[in-house]
Design a protein around this motif. Structure first.
Motif, PDB file in Angstrom:
ATOM      1  N   VAL A   1      55.902  91.140  64.624  1.00 22.97           N
ATOM      2  CA  VAL A   1      55.743  91.700  63.298  1.00 22.97           C
ATOM      3  C   VAL A   1      56.673  91.566  62.534  1.00 22.97           C
ATOM      4  O   VAL A   1      56.707  91.256  61.554  1.00 22.97           O
ATOM      5  CB  VAL A   1      55.002  93.189  63.636  1.00 22.97           C
ATOM      6  CG1 VAL A   1      55.006  93.796  62.163  1.00 22.97           C
ATOM      7  CG2 VAL A   1      53.600  93.147  64.368  1.00 22.97           C
ATOM      8  N   MET A   2      57.967  91.957  63.029  1.00 17.74           N
ATOM      9  CA  MET A   2      59.254  92.088  62.512  1.00 17.74           C
ATOM     10  C   MET A   2      59.428  90.587  61.760  1.00 17.74           C
ATOM     11  O   MET A   2      59.761  90.361  60.646  1.00 17.74           O
ATOM     12  CB  MET A   2      60.160  92.655  62.897  1.00 17.74           C
ATOM     13  CG  MET A   2      60.015  94.186  63.181  1.00 17.74           C
ATOM     14  SD  MET A   2      61.490  95.046  63.689  1.00 17.74           S
ATOM     15  CE  MET A   2      61.610  94.723  65.375  1.00 17.74           C
TER      16      MET A   2
ATOM     17  N   GLY B   1      51.111  93.964  55.584  1.00 22.07           N
ATOM     18  CA  GLY B   1      50.164  93.114  55.885  1.00 22.07           C
ATOM     19  C   GLY B   1      50.428  92.424  56.940  1.00 22.07           C
ATOM     20  O   GLY B   1      49.364  92.023  57.954  1.00 22.07           O
ATOM     21  N   ALA B   2      51.670  92.058  57.227  1.00 22.00           N
ATOM     22  CA  ALA B   2      51.884  91.217  58.598  1.00 22.00           C
ATOM     23  C   ALA B   2      51.299  92.098  59.872  1.00 22.00           C
ATOM     24  O   ALA B   2      51.060  91.493  60.614  1.00 22.00           O
ATOM     25  CB  ALA B   2      53.537  90.698  58.671  1.00 22.00           C
TER      26      ALA B   2
ATOM     27  N   LEU C   1      48.643  90.719  62.372  1.00 17.72           N
ATOM     28  CA  LEU C   1      48.986  90.233  63.851  1.00 17.72           C
ATOM     29  C   LEU C   1      48.357  91.150  64.714  1.00 17.72           C
ATOM     30  O   LEU C   1      47.933  90.788  65.752  1.00 17.72           O
ATOM     31  CB  LEU C   1      50.411  90.416  63.734  1.00 17.72           C
ATOM     32  CG  LEU C   1      51.249  89.065  63.330  1.00 17.72           C
ATOM     33  CD1 LEU C   1      52.661  89.391  63.363  1.00 17.72           C
ATOM     34  CD2 LEU C   1      50.778  87.824  64.028  1.00 17.72           C
ATOM     35  N   VAL C   2      48.263  92.516  64.603  1.00 16.00           N
ATOM     36  CA  VAL C   2      47.607  93.319  65.373  1.00 16.00           C
ATOM     37  C   VAL C   2      46.240  93.073  65.512  1.00 16.00           C
ATOM     38  O   VAL C   2      45.523  93.131  66.453  1.00 16.00           O
ATOM     39  CB  VAL C   2      47.811  94.837  64.911  1.00 16.00           C
ATOM     40  CG1 VAL C   2      46.981  95.604  65.553  1.00 16.00           C
ATOM     41  CG2 VAL C   2      49.536  95.262  65.182  1.00 16.00           C
ATOM     42  N   LEU C   3      45.619  92.636  64.408  1.00 16.91           N
ATOM     43  CA  LEU C   3      44.213  92.479  64.053  1.00 16.91           C
ATOM     44  C   LEU C   3      43.713  91.240  64.936  1.00 16.91           C
ATOM     45  O   LEU C   3      42.910  91.300  65.842  1.00 16.91           O
ATOM     46  CB  LEU C   3      43.706  92.206  62.874  1.00 16.91           C
ATOM     47  CG  LEU C   3      42.333  92.682  62.246  1.00 16.91           C
ATOM     48  CD1 LEU C   3      42.040  94.144  62.705  1.00 16.91           C
ATOM     49  CD2 LEU C   3      41.976  92.316  60.972  1.00 16.91           C
ATOM     50  N   GLN C   4      44.540  90.418  64.681  1.00 19.47           N
ATOM     51  CA  GLN C   4      44.400  89.138  65.555  1.00 19.47           C
ATOM     52  C   GLN C   4      44.573  89.144  67.092  1.00 19.47           C
ATOM     53  O   GLN C   4      43.904  88.743  67.809  1.00 19.47           O
ATOM     54  CB  GLN C   4      45.697  88.206  65.081  1.00 19.47           C
ATOM     55  CG  GLN C   4      45.649  86.849  65.819  1.00 19.47           C
ATOM     56  CD  GLN C   4      46.744  85.950  65.333  1.00 19.47           C
ATOM     57  OE1 GLN C   4      47.581  86.214  64.573  1.00 19.47           O
ATOM     58  NE2 GLN C   4      46.947  84.374  65.883  1.00 19.47           N
ATOM     59  N   ASP C   5      45.603  90.103  67.573  1.00 17.77           N
ATOM     60  CA  ASP C   5      45.523  90.409  69.018  1.00 17.77           C
ATOM     61  C   ASP C   5      44.364  91.326  69.259  1.00 17.77           C
ATOM     62  O   ASP C   5      43.881  90.682  70.549  1.00 17.77           O
ATOM     63  CB  ASP C   5      46.934  91.393  69.297  1.00 17.77           C
ATOM     64  CG  ASP C   5      47.985  90.753  69.879  1.00 17.77           C
ATOM     65  OD1 ASP C   5      49.010  91.314  70.253  1.00 17.77           O
ATOM     66  OD2 ASP C   5      47.631  89.287  70.265  1.00 17.77           O
TER      67      ASP C   5
ATOM     68  N   PRO D   1      38.809  83.928  63.283  1.00 16.92           N
ATOM     69  CA  PRO D   1      38.800  83.499  61.961  1.00 16.92           C
ATOM     70  C   PRO D   1      37.696  84.113  61.069  1.00 16.92           C
ATOM     71  O   PRO D   1      38.037  84.398  59.760  1.00 16.92           O
ATOM     72  CB  PRO D   1      38.710  82.036  62.185  1.00 16.92           C
ATOM     73  CG  PRO D   1      39.119  81.765  63.786  1.00 16.92           C
ATOM     74  CD  PRO D   1      38.883  82.972  64.314  1.00 16.92           C
ATOM     75  N   LEU D   2      36.718  84.226  61.588  1.00 22.47           N
ATOM     76  CA  LEU D   2      35.372  84.678  60.642  1.00 22.47           C
ATOM     77  C   LEU D   2      35.802  86.296  60.409  1.00 22.47           C
ATOM     78  O   LEU D   2      35.617  86.559  59.124  1.00 22.47           O
ATOM     79  CB  LEU D   2      34.183  84.715  61.694  1.00 22.47           C
ATOM     80  CG  LEU D   2      33.087  85.472  61.020  1.00 22.47           C
ATOM     81  CD1 LEU D   2      32.454  84.447  59.898  1.00 22.47           C
ATOM     82  CD2 LEU D   2      31.740  85.394  61.893  1.00 22.47           C
ATOM     83  N   ILE D   3      36.289  86.982  61.276  1.00 23.00           N
ATOM     84  CA  ILE D   3      36.544  88.318  60.819  1.00 23.00           C
ATOM     85  C   ILE D   3      37.575  88.434  59.788  1.00 23.00           C
ATOM     86  O   ILE D   3      37.665  88.958  58.826  1.00 23.00           O
ATOM     87  CB  ILE D   3      36.913  89.170  61.890  1.00 23.00           C
ATOM     88  CG1 ILE D   3      35.780  89.427  62.756  1.00 23.00           C
ATOM     89  CG2 ILE D   3      37.198  90.651  61.593  1.00 23.00           C
ATOM     90  CD1 ILE D   3      35.389  90.113  64.031  1.00 23.00           C
ATOM     91  N   MET D   4      38.788  87.565  60.058  1.00 22.54           N
ATOM     92  CA  MET D   4      39.821  87.370  59.089  1.00 22.54           C
ATOM     93  C   MET D   4      39.540  87.105  57.837  1.00 22.54           C
ATOM     94  O   MET D   4      40.125  87.607  56.859  1.00 22.54           O
ATOM     95  CB  MET D   4      41.024  86.592  59.822  1.00 22.54           C
ATOM     96  CG  MET D   4      42.330  86.681  59.393  1.00 22.54           C
ATOM     97  SD  MET D   4      43.122  88.580  60.163  1.00 22.54           S
ATOM     98  CE  MET D   4      43.304  89.505  58.651  1.00 22.54           C
ATOM     99  N   GLY D   5      38.543  85.903  57.635  1.00 23.01           N
ATOM    100  CA  GLY D   5      38.481  85.401  56.552  1.00 23.01           C
ATOM    101  C   GLY D   5      37.606  86.361  55.638  1.00 23.01           C
ATOM    102  O   GLY D   5      37.958  86.575  54.333  1.00 23.01           O
ATOM    103  N   LEU D   6      36.652  87.085  56.525  1.00 27.51           N
ATOM    104  CA  LEU D   6      35.853  88.156  55.788  1.00 27.51           C
ATOM    105  C   LEU D   6      36.864  89.060  55.169  1.00 27.51           C
ATOM    106  O   LEU D   6      36.692  89.644  53.829  1.00 27.51           O
ATOM    107  CB  LEU D   6      34.910  88.695  56.538  1.00 27.51           C
ATOM    108  CG  LEU D   6      33.552  87.721  56.672  1.00 27.51           C
ATOM    109  CD1 LEU D   6      32.715  88.274  57.949  1.00 27.51           C
ATOM    110  CD2 LEU D   6      32.718  87.239  55.542  1.00 27.51           C
TER     111      LEU D   6
END
Lengths: 337, 291
Positions: free
Chosen positions: A50-51, A282-283, A287-291, A301-306
C-alpha cells in the motif's frame, strides 16, 4: 518575465486547522511505527505494498489532481525506476543508494524527455501521447530480452544493503526491516509533496489547472511549470518503482503496461484527486479490496469497475470529498454550511 | 509474378484487411468524439461483445450471416440503453471524467464477458461460402480476408455517402462543427446523439463479428483493439470520417509491414508513428484544432 507570488502569512483559522490536523496524525504515525511489532508478516507485506502504491498515486495526483494533466502513461516512470534499480542491484551493487539513485535518475530523465515532447499537446492528444510513450517503454521491456528478461521479467533482484560508515547496516531482508524503509520513503514523500503543493509553485500548478490561458496571460511560463510538475511526478513514481523492485525482487513488463497506469489513476480518483491524502486512501482501499475480493470471488474487475464508475458519477471528490461533505453536514446547518 | 511481388501483394492485402477492421472501430469512435465531444474507452468492449455474441449465436443457429445482421443490432440496443441511462450525463463533463467512466465500464464489460464465456481462446468459424482460398496464378489468398476488405470498403463508401449526401450526414457534420448552433436550429440534438452513438457501437460490433474468424476471440481483444483504434482516430484527426479511413489505412499497413520488416520493433513502431504524426500535426492528419 515571471511573476513572483508573495508568500502570504496564513490566516489564524487555517493555522489552527493545520495544527489540529497535525495533532491528529500523531496517533496514525505512531500506529504505523508500531505496526510491525504487533502485526503478522502478511499484514506487514500488505501495508508495504500500500505504501509503495501510495507514493505512486501521490505522484500522479500532483499531475492529475493539482496540475490537471491527465497522463495515462504514468506507469512508464514506475517501470523505469523499477527496471533501472533492479538492473543496478543485480549488475552493479546491492547498496541501497546505488539502486535508488540510478532508478531515480532514469525515471527523471525519462520524465524529462517524454514530458518535453508530450506537454505541448492538450487534452486527448496529451492522454494519447503519454499512453503511446508508456506503451513504447512496455514494448522495449517486452522485447529486449537480453537486458530486461522480456516477458519472463527481471528476477533475482537482491534486497538492498545500507552500510553506514562504521556501523553494520541493515540488509532489509526481513519484512519488518523493509517495512521501515518503505515507511520512511512514504512519510518522506508525503511531507515533501505536501510542502510542494503548499508552496507558490504548487499554487501555480493549481492555477494552471483552473485556467491555463489566464495564467499565461498573467505571465507564467506555463510549459515550464507543467514540465517541472511532470518531472517531479516522474521522480516519485520512479521512487515507488525502486521500492517495488527491491521488495518483490522481480520486475515484469506488466508493471509498465497501461493497465498499471489505469490502476493508479483509479486509486487517485477513488481517493480524491487534488488532495494529497486522497490517493493514499485510494491506494489502500483499492489494494485491500483487491486482496479481499479476489479471495472471495473471481469477479474483482467487475466489482472494482462498478465502484469506480460510482465514484466518477456520484462522488467526484472521492473518499476525501465524501468525508468533507459528511463533515460539513455534521457540523450543523445542513448542506449549505 | 515473382515470389517477392507475390509476398508483397499478400502482405498488402493482409494490411488492408486489418485496416478495414480498424476503420470500422475508428469511424464510430471518431464521430462520437467529434459530435458529442465524448471519449469512449469502452468502444473496444463493444467490438469484443460483437465477436463473443456472434460466437454464441453461430453456435446456436449455425448461421454466420444471421449473426452478421443481428449482432450489431443487438449490441446497438445495449449501446442505446447505456447511452441514455448513463453516458449522456457526462457529455458536459471533462474528458477526464469521460475517460474514467468509460474505462470503468470497459472493465465491467470485460469481466462480464469472462464470466459468461470464460477465458479460453475461441474461434469463430466463417461461413462455408467464405472458407478456402482464391487463386490468381501464383497468388493464393483466403476468401474470408477478401470478404473483410470488400465489406470494409463497401461500408466506407456507404458511410461516405451518408455523411456527405444525406440530411443526417449534414446534421452530423454540422454537429461536429458547432453543436450549439445545431440545437439552436431546432434539431433534436439528443436524438441525433443517441443515433450516432448507436451507429458507432453497431459498427464496432460489426467489426467484432467480422474479426471473429480473422483474429480469434480472446480476453484482452477489447483493449488491444481499442488502443489501435485510438491511435487511428488520433492520427486521422478526431471527428472526421476521412481521417478514420486514411488513418486506418496508415496504421493497418504500417503494422502489417512493420511486423514483417522489423519484427523486433513491431510493437514499438506503431506508437512511434503516432507520436511522430502528433508532433508534426498536433490535431492529426485531417483534424481541426478544436478550442
Amino acid at each position: 518575465m515571471t511573476v513572483q507570488t508573495r508568500d502570504v502569512a496564513l490566516p489564524v483559522a487555517v493555522r489552527r486547522l493545520r495544527a489540529r490536523q497535525a495533532a491528529a496524525t500523531i496517533p496514525v504515525v505512531a500506529a504505523l511505527l508500531a505496526f510491525p511489532l504487533v502485526a503478522p508478516t502478511y499484514a506487514q507485506s500488505v501495508v508495504i505494498e500500500v505504501m509503495v502504491f501510495a507514493i505512486f498515486a501521490m505522484s500522479l495526483d500532483l499531475l492529475l489532481g493539482y496540475t490537471g494533466l491527465a497522463s495515462f502513461g504514468h506507469a512508464a516512470f514506475y517501470g523505469l525506476g523499477a527496471y533501472a534499480a533492479g538492473l543496478a542491484a543485480r549488475h552493479l551493487s546491492d547498496h541501497l543508494l546505488v539502486g535508488l539513485l540510478i532508478g531515480l535518475l532514469v525515471a527523471g530523465l525519462g520524465a524529462l524527455l517524454i514530458g518535453a515532447l508530450a506537454i505541448r499537446s492538450l487534452g486527448v492528444y496529451f492522454l494519447m501521447l503519454t499512453l503511446a510513450f508508456s506503451q513504447m517503454i512496455y514494448a522495449a521491456a517486452f522485447k529486449w530480452m537480453d537486458v530486461t528478461g522480456g516477458s519472463n521479467g527481471l528476477a533475482g533482484i537482491p534486497r538492498p544493503r545500507l552500510d553506514l560508515p562504521g556501523l553494520p547496516g541493515p540488509d532489509f531482508g526481513s519484512a519488518a526491516q523493509f517495512y521501515y524503509l518503505a515507511l520512511a520513503a512514504f512519510l518522506g514523500s508525503y511531507l515533501v509533496l505536501r510542502r510542494v503543493v503548499r508552496s507558490p509553485f504548487g499554487r501555480t500548478l493549481v492555477g494552471i489547472r483552473e485556467n491555463e490561458v489566464r495564467m499565461r496571460a498573467i505571465g507564467y511560463d506555463v510549459w515550464r511549470y507543467k514540465l517541472a510538475a511532470f518531472v517531479l511526478a516522474g521522480l516519485f513514481a520512479g521512487l515507488a518503482g525502486v521500492l517495488h523492485a527491491y521488495y518483490n525482487g522481480f520486475v515484469s513488463p506488466s508493471d509498465v503496461y497501461w493497465t498499471t497506469s489505469g490502476l493508479v489513476m483509479i486509486m487517485v480518483i477513488i481517493g480524491g484527486a487534488g488532495t494529497l491524502i486522497g490517493p493514499v486512501l485510494g491506494a489502500a482501499l483499492v489494494l485491500v479490496l483487491q486482496d479481499v475480493v479476489s479471495t472471495a470471488t473471481e469477479r474483482w474487475p467487475l466489482i472494482m469497475g462498478l465502484i469506480f464508475m460510482f465514484f466518477v458519477v456520484a462522488a467526484r471528490g472521492g473518499i476525501v470529498g465524501l468525508y468533507e461533505t459528511l463533515a460539513r453536514g455534521l457540523r450543523g446547518g445542513g448542506w449549505k454550511s | 509474378m515473382s515470389p517477392e511481388i507475390t509476398l508483397f501483394v499478400i502482405q498488402l492485402l493482409n494490411g488492408l484487411a486489418f485496416s478495414m477492421l480498424l476503420f470500422l472501430l475508428a469511424a464510430g469512435l471518431s464521430l462520437i468524439f467529434g459530435m458529442m465531444d465524448f471519449i469512449n474507452l469502452a468502444h473496444g468492449s463493444f467490438f469484443m461483445l460483437g465477436a463473443y455474441v456472434a460466437f454464441s449465436l453461430v453456435a446456436q443457429t449455425g448461421s454466420y450471416w444471421l449473426a452478421l445482421l443481428a449482432v450489431p443490432l443487438a449490441v446497438a440496443v445495449l449501446g442505446v440503453v447505456l447511452e441514455t441511462g448513463l453516458l449522456r450525463r457526462l457529455y458536459r463533463r471533462t474528458h477526464l471524467d469521460q475517460v474514467l467512466l468509460t474505462f470503468g465500464l470497459a472493465f465491467v464489460i470485460m469481466d462480464v464477458v469472462r464470466w459468461i464465456w470464460g477465458a479460453d481462446i475461441r474461434s469463430l468459424r466463417p461461413p462455408d461460402l467464405l472458407t478456402g482460398a482464391v487463386t490468381f496464378g501464383p497468388l493464393i489468398y483466403p476468401k474470408y480476408r477478401l470478404f473483410v476488405i470488400a465489406t470494409g470498403l463497401l461500408l466506407a463508401a456507404l458511410l461516405w455517402v451518408v455523411h456527405t449526401r444525406t440530411r443526417l450526414g449534414a446534421v452530423i457534420r454540422a454537429g461536429v462543427f458547432d453543436r450549439e448552433m445545431v440545437a439552436g436550429l431546432g434539431i433534436n440534438v439528443s436524438l441525433v446523439f443517441t443515433v450516432v452513438f448507436a451507429f458507432g457501437v453497431a459498427l464496432a460490433a460489426l467489426g467484432g463479428v467480422i474479426a471473429g474468424p480473422f483474429v480469434g476471440l480472446y480476453p484482452g481483444m477489447d483493449f488491444e483493439t481499442l488502443i489501435f483504434a485510438l491511435i487511428v482516430v488520433v492520427i486521422g484527426g478526431l471527428g472526421t470520417l476521412k481521417g478514420s479511413f486514411w488513418g486506418a489505412l496508415l496504421v493497418g499497413l504500417a503494422d502489417t509491414f512493420g511486423k514483417i520488416l522489423l519484427p523486433q520493433y513491431s510493437l514499438f513502431m506503431i506508437f512511434a508513428v503516432m507520436a511522430a504524426v502528433l508532433l508534426l500535426r498536433p490535431s492529426g492528419l485531417f483534424g481541426r484544432a478544436t478550442a
